[in-house]
Design a protein around this motif. Sequence first.
Motif, mmCIF file in Angstrom:
data_model
loop_
_atom_site.group_PDB
_atom_site.id
_atom_site.type_symbol
_atom_site.label_atom_id
_atom_site.label_comp_id
_atom_site.label_asym_id
_atom_site.label_seq_id
_atom_site.Cartn_x
_atom_site.Cartn_y
_atom_site.Cartn_z
ATOM 1 N N THR A 121 0.855 -1.181 0.000
ATOM 2 C CA THR A 121 0.000 0.000 0.000
ATOM 3 C C THR A 121 0.894 1.234 0.000
ATOM 4 N N GLU A 122 0.306 2.372 -0.301
ATOM 5 C CA GLU A 122 1.078 3.613 -0.303
ATOM 6 C C GLU A 122 1.654 3.897 1.079
ATOM 7 N N GLU A 123 0.864 3.654 2.123
ATOM 8 C CA GLU A 123 1.311 3.940 3.486
ATOM 9 C C GLU A 123 2.445 3.002 3.907
ATOM 10 N N TYR A 124 2.328 1.732 3.545
ATOM 11 C CA TYR A 124 3.364 0.758 3.885
ATOM 12 C C TYR A 124 4.659 1.101 3.139
ATOM 13 N N ALA A 125 4.528 1.432 1.857
ATOM 14 C CA ALA A 125 5.704 1.783 1.059
ATOM 15 C C ALA A 125 6.401 3.008 1.645
ATOM 16 N N ARG A 126 5.623 4.002 2.059
ATOM 17 C CA ARG A 126 6.213 5.211 2.631
ATOM 18 C C ARG A 126 6.972 4.876 3.920
ATOM 19 N N ALA A 127 6.400 3.987 4.725
ATOM 20 C CA ALA A 127 7.069 3.577 5.962
ATOM 21 C C ALA A 127 8.384 2.864 5.650
ATOM 22 N N VAL A 128 8.383 2.012 4.640
ATOM 23 C CA VAL A 128 9.594 1.278 4.257
ATOM 24 C C VAL A 128 10.695 2.242 3.818
ATOM 25 N N ILE A 141 11.615 10.222 -1.121
ATOM 26 C CA ILE A 141 10.658 9.246 -0.583
ATOM 27 C C ILE A 141 9.357 9.309 -1.368
ATOM 28 N N GLU A 142 8.842 10.515 -1.601
ATOM 29 C CA GLU A 142 7.577 10.644 -2.320
ATOM 30 C C GLU A 142 7.701 10.168 -3.765
ATOM 31 N N ALA A 147 6.442 5.920 -7.643
ATOM 32 C CA ALA A 147 6.925 4.952 -8.630
ATOM 33 C C ALA A 147 6.502 3.540 -8.256
ATOM 34 N N ARG A 148 6.558 3.223 -6.973
ATOM 35 C CA ARG A 148 6.182 1.880 -6.524
ATOM 36 C C ARG A 148 4.694 1.626 -6.751
ATOM 37 N N VAL A 149 3.871 2.612 -6.445
ATOM 38 C CA VAL A 149 2.428 2.472 -6.662
ATOM 39 C C VAL A 149 2.123 2.361 -8.160
ATOM 40 N N ALA A 150 2.843 3.136 -8.977
ATOM 41 C CA ALA A 150 2.620 3.111 -10.422
ATOM 42 C C ALA A 150 2.929 1.736 -11.017
ATOM 43 N N ARG A 151 3.892 1.027 -10.434
ATOM 44 C CA ARG A 151 4.239 -0.314 -10.931
ATOM 45 C C ARG A 151 3.061 -1.272 -10.853
ATOM 46 N N GLN A 152 2.139 -0.999 -9.960
ATOM 47 C CA GLN A 152 1.038 -1.931 -9.709
ATOM 48 C C GLN A 152 -0.011 -1.941 -10.817
ATOM 49 N N LYS A 153 0.190 -1.110 -11.828
ATOM 50 C CA LYS A 153 -0.685 -1.155 -12.999
ATOM 51 C C LYS A 153 -0.583 -2.501 -13.705
ATOM 52 N N ILE A 154 0.490 -3.223 -13.427
ATOM 53 C CA ILE A 154 0.682 -4.520 -14.059
ATOM 54 C C ILE A 154 -0.465 -5.478 -13.775
ATOM 55 N N PHE A 155 -1.118 -5.326 -12.612
ATOM 56 C CA PHE A 155 -2.192 -6.244 -12.234
ATOM 57 C C PHE A 155 -3.393 -6.173 -13.175
#
Length: 277
Positions: A121-128, A141-142, A147-155
Motif C-alpha cells: 500500500t502507499e502507506e506501507y511503502a512510505r514507511a519502508v 521518498i515521495e 513509482a512503486r504504486v505506479a508499478r502496480q498497474k501490471i495487475f
Amino acid sequence: MEGSPEDQRQDDPGSGVVTAFGQLLKLVRVAAGMERAELGARLGYSASAIASYEQGRRIPQPDFIDRADEVLGAGGVLKTLKEEMARAQYPAFFRDAAGFESKAVELHVFATLAVPGLLQTEEYARAVFAMRRPLLDDETIEQRVAARVARQKIFSRRPLPTIGFVIEESVLRRPLGCRQVMRGQLEHLLLQGHRRNVEIQVMPTDREEHCGLAGPFTLMETREGRRIAYVEVQKESRLYTERVAVREIEEQYGILRAQALTPRESLALVEKLLGET
C-alpha cells in the motif's frame, strides 16, 4: 556531506535525463509564452511543482508529460523522454529489472524481508522508504512511493499477466510503520489475492523444510518467451538471463510453492492475522 541523499542523487546516472527534461520543459513553456502558474493551473499543478520539474528536483509522472506536451503544443518533443523519465523514477540498481517487469507476461516473487513492492500500500511503502539508512530526503521518498504504486498497474494490464508470490510468514507479522499501517496492508493483500491472475502463498515459519534460504528473488518471462531472474541484496542487484542460472532459481521457486501454504490456506492465514492486528 559525503554519502548524503543529495550526493547520491547527483551521482545517479538517471539524474542527467531528469535535468535534461526539466530544461526542455522550461524551453517549451517559455516558447509557448506561458508562465509556470498558468501551465500549472491548466494541468492541475501548483507553480512550485512546475518549478520543481523544470529544475530537475522532481520526476513527473507519464500522465503529466503527455498533458504538458499537448497543452504546450510541443508536438511530441516532451513525450520522447517519457520512457527514460519512467526509468529514472527507480534507484539505478532496479531500473533494468523494472523495464522487464513492466512487460512481463508471467512474474513470480519470493519475499523474505518485507511485503513485495507490487503488493505494498502507499502507506506501507512510505514507511519502508522512511526507514532507509542513509536517510532519504522527503522528495525522494515521495518519488519512490509514487513509482512503486505506479508499478502496480501490471495487475490490470491487458492481456492479464500471471503473477505469483511466496511470502515468509514473518513478513506478515512485522508491523512496519505501525499496526494501523499493517492492518491496511493485510487488507490489501486479501483484495489482491482474490484477483483471478494473482496467487499469494505464505511460507510458514514452523516449516522444517525450506529451499529458499539463499534469499529473495523475482522470476519474469517476457512476451517473447525470454526468462529472467532478478536478485537483490542491499544496493547490489543482478539480472540473470543465462538459461542455466535462471533454471536453478526456477527450480527453487517450484519447490517453495510446494512447501508453502496453498493460496486458499494463505489467504485464510492473512484473515487470521488481520483479526489479531
